[in-house]
Write an enzyme that holds these catalytic residues in place. Structure first.
Site, PDB file in Angstrom:
ATOM      1  N   SER B 157       0.849  -1.201   0.000  1.00 42.58           N
ATOM      2  CA  SER B 157       0.000   0.000   0.000  1.00 42.58           C
ATOM      3  C   SER B 157       0.883   1.249   0.000  1.00 42.58           C
ATOM      4  O   SER B 157       1.787   1.365  -0.831  1.00 42.58           O
ATOM      5  CB  SER B 157      -0.947  -0.052   1.208  1.00 42.58           C
ATOM      6  N   ASP B 322      -8.873  -6.422  -4.529  1.00 43.21           N
ATOM      7  CA  ASP B 322      -8.518  -5.117  -3.967  1.00 43.21           C
ATOM      8  C   ASP B 322      -9.199  -4.032  -4.800  1.00 43.21           C
ATOM      9  O   ASP B 322      -8.896  -3.858  -5.971  1.00 43.21           O
ATOM     10  CB  ASP B 322      -6.991  -4.958  -4.003  1.00 43.21           C
ATOM     11  N   HIS B 355      -8.054  -5.134  -0.159  1.00 38.34           N
ATOM     12  CA  HIS B 355      -6.763  -4.465   0.028  1.00 38.34           C
ATOM     13  C   HIS B 355      -5.991  -5.054   1.214  1.00 38.34           C
ATOM     14  O   HIS B 355      -4.766  -5.163   1.184  1.00 38.34           O
ATOM     15  CB  HIS B 355      -7.007  -2.977   0.247  1.00 38.34           C
TER      16      HIS B 355
END
Lengths: 382, 382
Positions: B157, B322, B355
């Protein structure tokens, strides 16, 4: 303000309010001793009252679906592109009715209305209502108007859920159901977004347990709730096309906490504007109505059983980029209807705009509604 | 609390803080006169300092990536399944470093730190920092530690964005970049969610323009911000599988505004818990870091030019479900790297978790990181 009223507009419209003094028994087990429904109508009811169409509004909509309430209006009603002379819901043939839902804040009884038991606004003492309750209240208005059967009940999003509920509870009272961008129930993610919106309102210090009417209003919380909603109404692509990562007015990065990107400015504006026209308590009630809608729930999750009494015909429309109520959710509805051998037309319209597409004038979508309604008009001899 | 420390754990860990007195010139044009970086390390730096791996944390992470800070800890560090003896980032071979980012609130200098100019907390006088600034600060720590080159810089991320920035700014200071569940820049929708989170914090009456440290903290706003974040970390399917529409403790509908569904209870809990461990101002700064990340921006939007100086190798991993940083975003990164003839391995891992998958022990994902790191270890003679 329209310079002149466009030719295909229903023109200047006047709302009406009907009062009902017989108690309404609610799904919760509570009852509403009396209530009022605010509504608008477009077109003319024919002599045998056989040309009526009910339009149901969504979360932040209201009864003002078409035309202008005054020459000062900047914009017409929320579904003006759909309703009018020559439009898909053609008011030269149909008498269109749109009713503000119970619990809302546009004239029908809701949390801001006076509780006859106390003389104060209901606030959170207003009973929790459901889609089933809404449809029951609309049925009362229908009787009052002397309409025996709707040619069609039409709605998008939460409005589509009402249209579906009509076929479950009063299948004999309508011919066709047009359920657009709807879902058979909310997903956990849908509920999650609603919950954050409610928390934003209820944790606002101006909320005062819902008793804010004499003071301010929880404007910060309501604006946040609206901002969250707006994100889910647009597809990611629509947001990209609308805003990209454009900096506001082409200015450089602020390196601070002011607005940098157009999308930030848009959301803040939408939030502020909503506060001026909507009641925070109503937003709480209407999101709960969404969360609670689950017609399959009474049948161990079997949606097809929910439609067992229906002998209606259905037009189910979904939009390819809708991620709030995706096309898959419309297919669930469609499959449950097929399982009952019902007359179903289903279309997934290619449209990049997301959930909001149901409000827009998209050629294939409007053509489909127009053709469907024309077909109904012919069968009904209108 | 672990009854006993598991055998494949790095065990009890102790953090460290380094102070840097030479000013850091920031991307904004401002400068940070001096700053501190808090960090943890796992494994042993070898004699020629050639076995170091930098792990970069994401938005709400910190330097405590693995092991336990005390025997009272209920849980180990946030990437404990990835870092440890025999794990993909194998601490028997690698010396792993994880640094708390500037602007955060876990020991590195940030808005809650004392502003040497005033003797008060910086609050919003803390300068806006960027991924580029973070990497520059980490470069200082690297020098201080006597490390000339990282075997790899690894992150998920926002951590993956840092790993990418290393190859742009200091390509000679690392061999491999592992960018997991990252994006080359935020979408308008990503920015929109960040903006609503910031508005929730900044409109909280307890915010006081960021000067809340002597008083309360804007806990309602920060909790809302976290709730919004959580919705985007999970896929819709993961939410459905985790909560469905289950009613809390199997109770009937409340017909009120208490918690009805499990997902509501989960979100409220996550919100409350976050307030106890995170600083609201830091959340503002870190979301701005995300919004501003756009390495292609300096090259008229041509991402491949951003990597023109890189001669690194890359492992780019995305997760199928995601929707925060979709696999498509990782493919954009990959294409820009290919355009520079770089050594790129790309994988889209089938995983339903959304995610958050980058934090989870998912077989094919961990196997891929393990194999990649083993390969690097062999080449480096570790």
């Amino acid at each position: 303000m329209p310079e002149t009223i466009p030719e295909d507009s229903v023109g200047l419209v006047e709302g009406a309010v009907e009062r009902f003094d017989e108690p309404l028994e609610l799904e919760s087990g509570e009852r509403l001793e009396r209530f009022e429904l605010a509504y608008e109508t477009y077109g003319t009811l024919n002599a045998d009252h056989s040309n009526a169409v009910l339009v149901c509004h969504a979360l932040s909509g209201d009864q003002h679906a078409a035309g202008y309430q005054s020459m000062e209006d900047r914009k017409p009603g929320w579904w003006d592109n759909m309703i009018g002379p020559g439009k898909p819901l053609d008011t030269r043939r149909f008498f269109v009715v749109c009713v503000n839902v119970l619990g809302s804040c546009k004239g029908s009884t809701g949390p801001a209305s006076t509780n006859p038991g106390t003389g104060e606004p209901y606030a959170l003492d207003f009973p929790i209502v459901t889609v089933k309750d809404w449809v029951a209240s609309q049925r009362r208005l229908m009787e009052r108007m002397g309409i025996a059967k709707w040619v069609a009940v039409v709605g998008g999003s939460l409005g589509g859920m009402q249209a579906l509920q009509w076929t479950i509870d009063y299948p004999d009272c309508l011919d066709a159901c047009l359920a657009i961008a709807a879902a058979p129930k909310l997903s956990a993610q849908n509920i999650a977004f609603n919950e954050v919106a409610r928390q934003a309102i209820m944790t606002d210090p101006e909320f005062h347990g819902g008793r804010y009417y004499e003071r301010d209003t929880p404007r910060r919380g309501l604006a946040l709730a609206r901002m969250i909603g707006h994100i889910t109404y647009l597809s990611e692509d629509a947001m990209r096309d609308k805003f990209g990562r454009d900096l506001r007015k082409g200015q450089p990065l602020s390196y601070g906490f002011d607005v940098d990107f157009e999308v930030e400015s848009y959301l803040r504006y939408q939030g502020r504007r909503f506060v001026d026209r909507f009641d925070a308590n109503s937003y709480l009630y209407l999101t709960k109505v969404l969360d609670y809608f689950d017609p399959a729930g009474a049948h161990d999750g079997d949606l097809s059983q929910a439609f067992a009494r229906s002998d209606n015909r259905f037009l189910v429309i979904a939009f390819s980029s809708d991620w709030r109520f995706s096309a898959e959710r419309s297919r669930e509805i469609t499959h449950a209807l097929y399982a009952n051998n019902l007359d179903v037309t289903f279309a997934e319209i290619e449209a990049p705009q997301g959930h909001d597409a149901f409000l827009l004038k998209i050629g294939p979508y409007h053509d489909m509604v127009r053709a469907y309604m024309d077909h109904l008009a012919r069968e009904w001899g209108l």
